[in-house]
Design a protein around this motif. Structure first.
Motif, PDB file in Angstrom:
ATOM      1  N   ILE A 113       0.841  -1.199   0.000  1.00 11.63           N
ATOM      2  CA  ILE A 113       0.000   0.000   0.000  1.00 11.63           C
ATOM      3  C   ILE A 113       0.874   1.245   0.000  1.00 11.63           C
ATOM      4  O   ILE A 113       0.625   2.204  -0.737  1.00 11.63           O
ATOM      5  CB  ILE A 113      -0.948  -0.016   1.213  1.00 11.63           C
ATOM      6  CG1 ILE A 113      -2.005  -1.115   1.022  1.00 11.63           C
ATOM      7  CG2 ILE A 113      -1.622   1.344   1.390  1.00 11.63           C
ATOM      8  CD1 ILE A 113      -2.858  -1.359   2.248  1.00 11.63           C
ATOM      9  N   TRP A 114       1.929   1.245   0.831  1.00  8.75           N
ATOM     10  CA  TRP A 114       2.841   2.393   0.882  1.00  8.75           C
ATOM     11  C   TRP A 114       3.501   2.610  -0.477  1.00  8.75           C
ATOM     12  O   TRP A 114       3.771   3.744  -0.884  1.00  8.75           O
ATOM     13  CB  TRP A 114       3.885   2.161   1.957  1.00  8.75           C
ATOM     14  CG  TRP A 114       5.007   3.166   1.975  1.00  8.75           C
ATOM     15  CD1 TRP A 114       6.305   2.948   1.641  1.00  8.75           C
ATOM     16  CD2 TRP A 114       4.934   4.549   2.342  1.00  8.75           C
ATOM     17  NE1 TRP A 114       7.050   4.106   1.769  1.00  8.75           N
ATOM     18  CE2 TRP A 114       6.226   5.100   2.204  1.00  8.75           C
ATOM     19  CE3 TRP A 114       3.895   5.378   2.775  1.00  8.75           C
ATOM     20  CZ2 TRP A 114       6.505   6.444   2.474  1.00  8.75           C
ATOM     21  CZ3 TRP A 114       4.176   6.710   3.044  1.00  8.75           C
ATOM     22  CH2 TRP A 114       5.465   7.225   2.897  1.00  8.75           C
ATOM     23  N   LEU A 207       1.343  13.818   5.434  1.00  7.73           N
ATOM     24  CA  LEU A 207       2.086  12.585   5.179  1.00  7.73           C
ATOM     25  C   LEU A 207       1.159  11.382   5.177  1.00  7.73           C
ATOM     26  O   LEU A 207       1.327  10.456   4.385  1.00  7.73           O
ATOM     27  CB  LEU A 207       3.190  12.400   6.222  1.00  7.73           C
ATOM     28  CG  LEU A 207       4.099  11.187   6.011  1.00  7.73           C
ATOM     29  CD1 LEU A 207       4.797  11.259   4.656  1.00  7.73           C
ATOM     30  CD2 LEU A 207       5.134  11.083   7.123  1.00  7.73           C
ATOM     31  N   GLU A 208       0.159  11.387   6.055  1.00  7.52           N
ATOM     32  CA  GLU A 208      -0.809  10.301   6.052  1.00  7.52           C
ATOM     33  C   GLU A 208      -1.595  10.276   4.744  1.00  7.52           C
ATOM     34  O   GLU A 208      -1.873   9.201   4.183  1.00  7.52           O
ATOM     35  CB  GLU A 208      -1.756  10.444   7.241  1.00  7.52           C
ATOM     36  CG  GLU A 208      -2.862   9.399   7.313  1.00  7.52           C
ATOM     37  CD  GLU A 208      -2.363   7.990   7.551  1.00  7.52           C
ATOM     38  OE1 GLU A 208      -3.181   7.052   7.443  1.00  7.52           O
ATOM     39  OE2 GLU A 208      -1.167   7.812   7.835  1.00  7.52           O
ATOM     40  N   ARG A 212      -1.307   7.193   1.803  1.00 10.57           N
ATOM     41  CA  ARG A 212      -2.473   6.420   1.366  1.00 10.57           C
ATOM     42  C   ARG A 212      -2.893   6.732  -0.066  1.00 10.57           C
ATOM     43  O   ARG A 212      -3.891   6.196  -0.547  1.00 10.57           O
ATOM     44  CB  ARG A 212      -3.633   6.673   2.331  1.00 10.57           C
ATOM     45  CG  ARG A 212      -3.313   6.280   3.762  1.00 10.57           C
ATOM     46  CD  ARG A 212      -4.423   6.659   4.730  1.00 10.57           C
ATOM     47  NE  ARG A 212      -5.633   5.891   4.508  1.00 10.57           N
ATOM     48  CZ  ARG A 212      -6.771   6.092   5.166  1.00 10.57           C
ATOM     49  NH1 ARG A 212      -6.851   7.067   6.046  1.00 10.57           N
ATOM     50  NH2 ARG A 212      -7.829   5.351   4.919  1.00 10.57           N
ATOM     51  N   ASP A 213      -2.134   7.590  -0.744  1.00  5.56           N
ATOM     52  CA  ASP A 213      -2.448   7.959  -2.125  1.00  5.56           C
ATOM     53  C   ASP A 213      -1.596   7.117  -3.071  1.00  5.56           C
ATOM     54  O   ASP A 213      -0.372   7.228  -3.080  1.00  5.56           O
ATOM     55  CB  ASP A 213      -2.163   9.438  -2.347  1.00  5.56           C
ATOM     56  CG  ASP A 213      -2.557   9.902  -3.741  1.00  5.56           C
ATOM     57  OD1 ASP A 213      -2.810   9.051  -4.620  1.00  5.56           O
ATOM     58  OD2 ASP A 213      -2.607  11.125  -3.969  1.00  5.56           O
ATOM     59  N   PRO A 214      -2.200   6.257  -3.908  1.00  4.05           N
ATOM     60  CA  PRO A 214      -1.433   5.406  -4.816  1.00  4.05           C
ATOM     61  C   PRO A 214      -0.924   6.116  -6.061  1.00  4.05           C
ATOM     62  O   PRO A 214      -0.403   5.469  -6.976  1.00  4.05           O
ATOM     63  CB  PRO A 214      -2.433   4.302  -5.173  1.00  4.05           C
ATOM     64  CG  PRO A 214      -3.769   4.964  -5.057  1.00  4.05           C
ATOM     65  CD  PRO A 214      -3.643   5.949  -3.930  1.00  4.05           C
ATOM     66  N   HIS A 215      -1.061   7.440  -6.121  1.00  7.23           N
ATOM     67  CA  HIS A 215      -0.523   8.221  -7.242  1.00  7.23           C
ATOM     68  C   HIS A 215      -1.156   7.774  -8.568  1.00  7.23           C
ATOM     69  O   HIS A 215      -0.472   7.445  -9.538  1.00  7.23           O
ATOM     70  CB  HIS A 215       1.006   8.081  -7.298  1.00  7.23           C
ATOM     71  CG  HIS A 215       1.693   9.301  -7.807  1.00  7.23           C
ATOM     72  ND1 HIS A 215       2.706   9.239  -8.739  1.00  7.23           N
ATOM     73  CD2 HIS A 215       1.519  10.619  -7.535  1.00  7.23           C
ATOM     74  CE1 HIS A 215       3.130  10.458  -8.997  1.00  7.23           C
ATOM     75  NE2 HIS A 215       2.441  11.305  -8.284  1.00  7.23           N
TER      76      HIS A 215
END
Length: 259
Positions: A113-114, A207-208, A212-215
């Motif tokens: 996920i990161w 940062l959180e 959690r953003d997969p770009h």
């Protein structure tokens, strides 16, 4: 604590006293017991190391923490949240772990996920663009259980179908809108006049969001996608508070670990 380390310790060769950490986090309503517990947990996880100076205890970054925080810094300031130049390629990761490996499965999914992956189906995860999977899962000892591929979407499959299946696109957008509701205002959160505390709140929340953003590729997202506006607000507030926050941090009890 990670936000503080990333802003005020990363790359500076300094360690901060436990008393200073307690004082700073106390401004944000974090109790001394919770702060000490966090510091001890970060030592156990290999993110911080203790340095004793007489009766005082200082905490500095480990090499592992430097790498983790540098990656977060790059995501925030270099990569950004808008993926406007996607080449149409995906990175796929297939894996199969024994049912009893719950902890290993949790750690692997967290790393994926990161790294920007989402689950397509059981045991198959996808991320838009190139991802160094070996680096993403380093230290887990699961390399022999993974199969990694580069691929592109072909008819009858559509890119939007993959995005909707692997990622909760409305939830991602909703988090950015929540950030804007909280921070894009004349009275942003945090203790009024305390630039260091406000800086830490801002960076922690941002940062959180980034984590959690997969770009996802911008061309397949809704026209009113709020990420760019949210990033502009973040950068504006971060710049507004940086000098005062740096001056406040300079007054904290810090030492060079090698002294």
């Amino acid at each position: 604590m990670l936000s503080f380390c990333g802003i005020h310790l990363l790359g500076r060769g300094r360690a901060v006293s436990s008393g200073s950490v307690i004082e700073v986090l106390g401004r944000l309503g974090v109790g001394e017991g919770a702060t000490r517990s966090t510091l001890n947990r970060m030592v156990r996880r290999g993110l911080l190391e203790r340095h004793q100076r007489g009766r005082k205890t200082y905490f500095g970054l480990t090499g592992h923490a430097e790498g983790v925080l540098a990656d977060g810094r790059d995501r925030i300031w270099s990569t950004g949240v808008v993926n406007a130049d996607w080449d149409g390629q995906w990175t796929l990761v297939g894996f199969s772990l024994p049912d009893s490996w719950r902890s290993e499965r949790h750690d692997l999914r967290s790393r994926l996920i990161w790294a920007g992956f989402g689950p397509l189906q059981n045991g198959l995860w996808a991320a838009p663009g190139p991802v160094d999977v070996a680096q993403a899962v380093e230290g887990l000892g699961l390399e022999s259980h993974l199969r990694v591929f580069r691929a592109s979407v072909l008819p009858p499959t559509q890119v939007r179908e993959v995005l909707e299946q692997a990622f909760d696109v409305p939830a991602i957008g909703g988090r950015y809108r929540g950030f804007l509701e909280r921070w894009d205002r004349t009275d942003p959160p945090g203790p009024d006049g305390d630039a260091l505390a406000q800086q830490l709140l801002l960076h922690t929340e941002w940062l959180e969001l980034v984590r959690r953003d997969p770009h996802l590729p911008a061309e397949y997202l809704p026209a009113d996608w709020p990420a760019a506006r949210a990033e502009s607000v973040f950068r504006g507030l971060s710049g507004r508070w940086q000098r005062s926050a740096d001056l406040s941090a300079a007054k904290l009890d810090m030492v060079a670990p090698e002294d």
